[in-house]
Write a protein that holds these residues in place. Structure first.
Motif, PDB file in Angstrom:
ATOM      1  N   ALA A 157       0.837  -1.204   0.000  1.00 18.06           N
ATOM      2  CA  ALA A 157       0.000   0.000   0.000  1.00 18.06           C
ATOM      3  C   ALA A 157       0.871   1.254   0.000  1.00 18.06           C
ATOM      4  CB  ALA A 157      -0.933  -0.009   1.220  1.00 18.06           C
ATOM      5  N   PHE A 158       1.960   1.218   0.767  1.00 14.89           N
ATOM      6  CA  PHE A 158       2.863   2.375   0.812  1.00 14.89           C
ATOM      7  C   PHE A 158       3.501   2.596  -0.557  1.00 14.89           C
ATOM      8  CE2 PHE A 158       7.135   4.175   1.491  1.00 14.89           C
ATOM      9  CZ  PHE A 158       6.761   5.403   2.010  1.00 14.89           C
ATOM     10  N   ALA A 159       3.969   1.510  -1.205  1.00 13.48           N
ATOM     11  CA  ALA A 159       4.619   1.638  -2.515  1.00 13.48           C
ATOM     12  C   ALA A 159       3.633   2.168  -3.554  1.00 13.48           C
ATOM     13  CB  ALA A 159       5.200   0.292  -2.942  1.00 13.48           C
ATOM     14  N   LEU A 160       2.391   1.681  -3.512  1.00 12.06           N
ATOM     15  CA  LEU A 160       1.359   2.188  -4.432  1.00 12.06           C
ATOM     16  C   LEU A 160       1.139   3.677  -4.199  1.00 12.06           C
ATOM     17  CD1 LEU A 160      -1.317  -0.677  -4.352  1.00 12.06           C
ATOM     18  CD2 LEU A 160       0.018   0.039  -6.343  1.00 12.06           C
ATOM     19  N   SER A 161       1.102   4.074  -2.928  1.00 15.59           N
ATOM     20  CA  SER A 161       0.872   5.489  -2.592  1.00 15.59           C
ATOM     21  C   SER A 161       2.027   6.360  -3.074  1.00 15.59           C
ATOM     22  CB  SER A 161       0.656   5.665  -1.088  1.00 15.59           C
ATOM     23  OG  SER A 161       1.907   5.660  -0.410  1.00 15.59           O
ATOM     24  N   GLN A 162       3.207   5.750  -3.277  1.00 14.66           N
ATOM     25  CA  GLN A 162       4.363   6.491  -3.786  1.00 14.66           C
ATOM     26  C   GLN A 162       4.399   6.492  -5.312  1.00 14.66           C
ATOM     27  OE1 GLN A 162       6.709   8.218  -1.816  1.00 14.66           O
ATOM     28  NE2 GLN A 162       5.128   7.814  -0.302  1.00 14.66           N
ATOM     29  N   GLY A 163       3.373   5.887  -5.939  1.00 12.49           N
ATOM     30  CA  GLY A 163       3.261   5.954  -7.393  1.00 12.49           C
ATOM     31  C   GLY A 163       3.832   4.764  -8.146  1.00 12.49           C
ATOM     32  N   PHE A 164       4.244   3.704  -7.434  1.00 10.09           N
ATOM     33  CA  PHE A 164       4.757   2.531  -8.134  1.00 10.09           C
ATOM     34  C   PHE A 164       3.599   1.719  -8.708  1.00 10.09           C
ATOM     35  CE2 PHE A 164       8.232   3.563  -5.335  1.00 10.09           C
ATOM     36  CZ  PHE A 164       9.349   3.288  -6.110  1.00 10.09           C
ATOM     37  N   PRO A 165       3.710   1.268  -9.969  1.00  7.96           N
ATOM     38  CA  PRO A 165       2.672   0.375 -10.508  1.00  7.96           C
ATOM     39  C   PRO A 165       2.769  -0.990  -9.834  1.00  7.96           C
ATOM     40  CG  PRO A 165       4.441   0.674 -12.114  1.00  7.96           C
ATOM     41  CD  PRO A 165       4.775   1.558 -10.940  1.00  7.96           C
ATOM     42  N   ARG A 166       1.639  -1.691  -9.770  1.00  3.64           N
ATOM     43  CA  ARG A 166       1.577  -2.980  -9.073  1.00  3.64           C
ATOM     44  C   ARG A 166       2.653  -3.960  -9.524  1.00  3.64           C
ATOM     45  NH1 ARG A 166      -2.593  -4.014  -5.621  1.00  3.64           N
ATOM     46  NH2 ARG A 166      -3.903  -2.182  -5.910  1.00  3.64           N
ATOM     47  N   GLU A 167       2.911  -4.017 -10.851  1.00  6.03           N
ATOM     48  CA  GLU A 167       3.862  -5.008 -11.374  1.00  6.03           C
ATOM     49  C   GLU A 167       5.304  -4.685 -11.002  1.00  6.03           C
ATOM     50  OE1 GLU A 167       1.815  -3.115 -13.087  1.00  6.03           O
ATOM     51  OE2 GLU A 167       2.841  -2.122 -14.759  1.00  6.03           O
ATOM     52  N   ALA A 168       5.533  -3.472 -10.476  1.00  8.93           N
ATOM     53  CA  ALA A 168       6.898  -3.102 -10.063  1.00  8.93           C
ATOM     54  C   ALA A 168       7.119  -3.353  -8.574  1.00  8.93           C
ATOM     55  CB  ALA A 168       7.167  -1.642 -10.402  1.00  8.93           C
ATOM     56  N   ILE A 169       6.092  -3.878  -7.897  1.00 13.88           N
ATOM     57  CA  ILE A 169       6.190  -4.132  -6.455  1.00 13.88           C
ATOM     58  C   ILE A 169       6.368  -5.641  -6.254  1.00 13.88           C
ATOM     59  CG2 ILE A 169       5.087  -3.828  -4.208  1.00 13.88           C
ATOM     60  CD1 ILE A 169       3.423  -1.556  -5.534  1.00 13.88           C
ATOM     61  N   LEU A 170       7.563  -6.040  -5.845  1.00 14.59           N
ATOM     62  CA  LEU A 170       7.928  -7.454  -5.850  1.00 14.59           C
ATOM     63  C   LEU A 170       8.120  -7.993  -4.438  1.00 14.59           C
ATOM     64  CD1 LEU A 170      10.733  -6.933  -8.510  1.00 14.59           C
ATOM     65  CD2 LEU A 170       8.354  -7.557  -8.970  1.00 14.59           C
ATOM     66  N   THR A 171       7.690  -9.226  -4.240  1.00 18.91           N
ATOM     67  CA  THR A 171       7.976  -9.932  -2.978  1.00 18.91           C
ATOM     68  C   THR A 171       8.612 -11.266  -3.360  1.00 18.91           C
ATOM     69  OG1 THR A 171       5.690 -10.724  -2.970  1.00 18.91           O
ATOM     70  CG2 THR A 171       6.175  -8.823  -1.597  1.00 18.91           C
ATOM     71  N   PRO A 172       9.948 -11.256  -3.512  1.00 19.31           N
ATOM     72  CA  PRO A 172      10.656 -12.412  -4.072  1.00 19.31           C
ATOM     73  C   PRO A 172      10.678 -13.614  -3.139  1.00 19.31           C
ATOM     74  CG  PRO A 172      12.208 -10.750  -3.311  1.00 19.31           C
ATOM     75  CD  PRO A 172      10.850 -10.147  -3.177  1.00 19.31           C
ATOM     76  N   PRO A 173      10.944 -14.798  -3.726  1.00 20.51           N
ATOM     77  CA  PRO A 173      11.078 -16.011  -2.905  1.00 20.51           C
ATOM     78  C   PRO A 173      12.417 -16.017  -2.166  1.00 20.51           C
ATOM     79  CG  PRO A 173      11.528 -16.515  -5.207  1.00 20.51           C
ATOM     80  CD  PRO A 173      11.101 -15.073  -5.155  1.00 20.51           C
ATOM     81  N   PRO A 174      12.537 -16.844  -1.116  1.00 20.00           N
ATOM     82  CA  PRO A 174      13.800 -16.913  -0.366  1.00 20.00           C
ATOM     83  C   PRO A 174      14.962 -17.366  -1.246  1.00 20.00           C
ATOM     84  CG  PRO A 174      12.054 -18.107   0.772  1.00 20.00           C
ATOM     85  CD  PRO A 174      11.519 -17.744  -0.571  1.00 20.00           C
ATOM     86  N   ALA A 175      16.151 -16.966  -0.869  1.00 16.94           N
ATOM     87  CA  ALA A 175      17.363 -17.413  -1.571  1.00 16.94           C
ATOM     88  C   ALA A 175      17.821 -18.719  -0.950  1.00 16.94           C
ATOM     89  CB  ALA A 175      18.451 -16.359  -1.442  1.00 16.94           C
ATOM     90  N   GLU A 176      18.473 -19.534  -1.755  1.00 11.73           N
ATOM     91  CA  GLU A 176      19.017 -20.775  -1.209  1.00 11.73           C
ATOM     92  C   GLU A 176      20.522 -20.657  -1.085  1.00 11.73           C
ATOM     93  OE1 GLU A 176      17.513 -24.080  -3.525  1.00 11.73           O
ATOM     94  OE2 GLU A 176      15.494 -23.333  -3.074  1.00 11.73           O
ATOM     95  N   ASN A 177      21.020 -20.888   0.116  1.00 12.55           N
ATOM     96  CA  ASN A 177      22.455 -20.942   0.352  1.00 12.55           C
ATOM     97  C   ASN A 177      23.190 -19.659  -0.066  1.00 12.55           C
ATOM     98  OD1 ASN A 177      24.352 -22.566   1.578  1.00 12.55           O
ATOM     99  ND2 ASN A 177      25.200 -23.284  -0.367  1.00 12.55           N
ATOM    100  N   CYS A 178      22.615 -18.497   0.282  1.00  6.52           N
ATOM    101  CA  CYS A 178      23.263 -17.218  -0.024  1.00  6.52           C
ATOM    102  C   CYS A 178      23.005 -16.266   1.132  1.00  6.52           C
ATOM    103  CB  CYS A 178      22.728 -16.633  -1.331  1.00  6.52           C
ATOM    104  SG  CYS A 178      23.473 -15.043  -1.773  1.00  6.52           S
ATOM    105  N   PRO A 179      24.024 -15.987   1.967  1.00  6.77           N
ATOM    106  CA  PRO A 179      25.397 -16.479   1.891  1.00  6.77           C
ATOM    107  C   PRO A 179      25.473 -17.983   2.146  1.00  6.77           C
ATOM    108  CG  PRO A 179      25.036 -15.360   3.977  1.00  6.77           C
ATOM    109  CD  PRO A 179      23.808 -15.120   3.144  1.00  6.77           C
ATOM    110  N   ALA A 180      26.516 -18.593   1.605  1.00 13.26           N
ATOM    111  CA  ALA A 180      26.686 -20.037   1.740  1.00 13.26           C
ATOM    112  C   ALA A 180      26.818 -20.406   3.219  1.00 13.26           C
ATOM    113  CB  ALA A 180      27.928 -20.485   0.971  1.00 13.26           C
ATOM    114  N   ALA A 181      26.159 -21.503   3.596  1.00 12.39           N
ATOM    115  CA  ALA A 181      26.294 -21.987   4.971  1.00 12.39           C
ATOM    116  C   ALA A 181      27.731 -22.429   5.173  1.00 12.39           C
ATOM    117  CB  ALA A 181      25.343 -23.157   5.196  1.00 12.39           C
ATOM    118  N   ARG A 182      28.268 -22.093   6.344  1.00 16.69           N
ATOM    119  CA  ARG A 182      29.648 -22.507   6.619  1.00 16.69           C
ATOM    120  C   ARG A 182      29.694 -24.013   6.772  1.00 16.69           C
ATOM    121  NH1 ARG A 182      32.826 -18.052   9.711  1.00 16.69           N
ATOM    122  NH2 ARG A 182      31.605 -16.276   9.067  1.00 16.69           N
ATOM    123  N   SER A 183      30.691 -24.604   6.158  1.00 20.10           N
ATOM    124  CA  SER A 183      30.835 -26.054   6.311  1.00 20.10           C
ATOM    125  C   SER A 183      32.075 -26.339   7.141  1.00 20.10           C
ATOM    126  CB  SER A 183      30.936 -26.708   4.923  1.00 20.10           C
ATOM    127  OG  SER A 183      32.001 -26.128   4.216  1.00 20.10           O
ATOM    128  N   GLY A 184      32.096 -27.505   7.710  1.00 22.77           N
ATOM    129  CA  GLY A 184      33.242 -27.949   8.498  1.00 22.77           C
ATOM    130  C   GLY A 184      33.221 -27.299   9.826  1.00 22.77           C
TER     131      GLY A 184
END
Ligand SMILES: *[C@@H]1O[C@H](CO)[C@@H](O)[C@H](O)[C@H]1NC(C)=O
Ligand SMILES: *[C@@H]1O[C@H](CO)[C@@H](O)[C@H](O)[C@H]1NC(C)=O
Length: 184
Positions: A157-184
């Motif tokens: 709602a805040f982004a829309l109120s700032q004039g961003f179109p809906r398709e420019a408002i993203l809620t991405p999926p989680p990243a896998e292994n970034c940063p890489a989990a420490r091994s050892g």
């Protein structure tokens, strides 16, 4: 003459309205803001960014509060080229919650405002160009990789109120292994 006065008053009103929307968090505390955040939402309406919208993943950031009130930020971005670590340096201004930084990519000073945060769950951060105060990005940060749906909805709602179109408002999926989990 009269039209000039009207135009000046209208410009001033616009500036004031933008300011009212984008004030920093009241009594912003950098100490409480420090630590790990995940960028779980991004509003970014750049033509060049369109092909990357569906490739975006949640980025992880580490905010380090420096003794002089400046900030070091380390970000880990999951990109098609792998996990990329970047560091940024933000300088404090005389307004708490507002910082400036030099964008090497755009070769100009920009500023960053923490608009709203409750420190333990979420933060809404605005990034804009200092001089014309054109908003380029609004980001939602969470202390965890996923945040409550009402926090997401408030961000949208805040982004829309700032004039961003809906398709420019993203809620991405989680990243896998970034940063890489420490091994050892
Ligand atoms: C902050 O970043 C600067 C420049 O990258 C670096 O020299 C400094 O050691 C960092 N400070 C902390 C406390 O991480
Ligand atoms: C702030 O964060 C806490 C979680 O630590 C949450 O329970 C609370 O509802 C949040 N407040 C608001 C206003 O979202």
């Amino acid at each position: 003459m009269r039209t000039t006065v009207v135009a000046v008053v209208m410009v001033m009103l616009c500036v004031m309205m933008v300011d009212a929307d984008t004030k920093p968090q009241r009594e912003f505390s950098l100490q409480r803001f420090a630590g790990t955040w995940y960028r779980v939402g991004l509003a970014y309406d750049s033509e060049r960014f369109v092909p990357f919208r569906d490739k975006l993943k949640v980025s992880q950031g580490l905010v380090t509060a420096l003794p002089n009130g400046n900030v070091n930020l380390t970000m880990w971005d999951a990109t098609p080229l792998g996990c990329q670590k970047k560091t940024y340096h933000y300088e404090k201004t005389n307004v708490a919650g507002q910082f400036t930084y030099f964008s090497t990519r755009h070769n100009m000073v920009k500023d960053i405002t923490v608009v709203d945060t409750n420190y333990s769950e979420y933060a809404v951060v605005l990034k804009h160009k200092v001089y014309n105060r054109e908003y380029t990005q609004v980001a939602l940060y969470g202390r965890t990789q996923t945040v409550r749906i009402d926090v997401i909805n408030k961000f949208k709602a805040f982004a829309l109120s700032q004039g961003f179109p809906r398709e420019a408002i993203l809620t991405p999926p989680p990243a896998e292994n970034c940063p890489a989990a420490r091994s050892g």
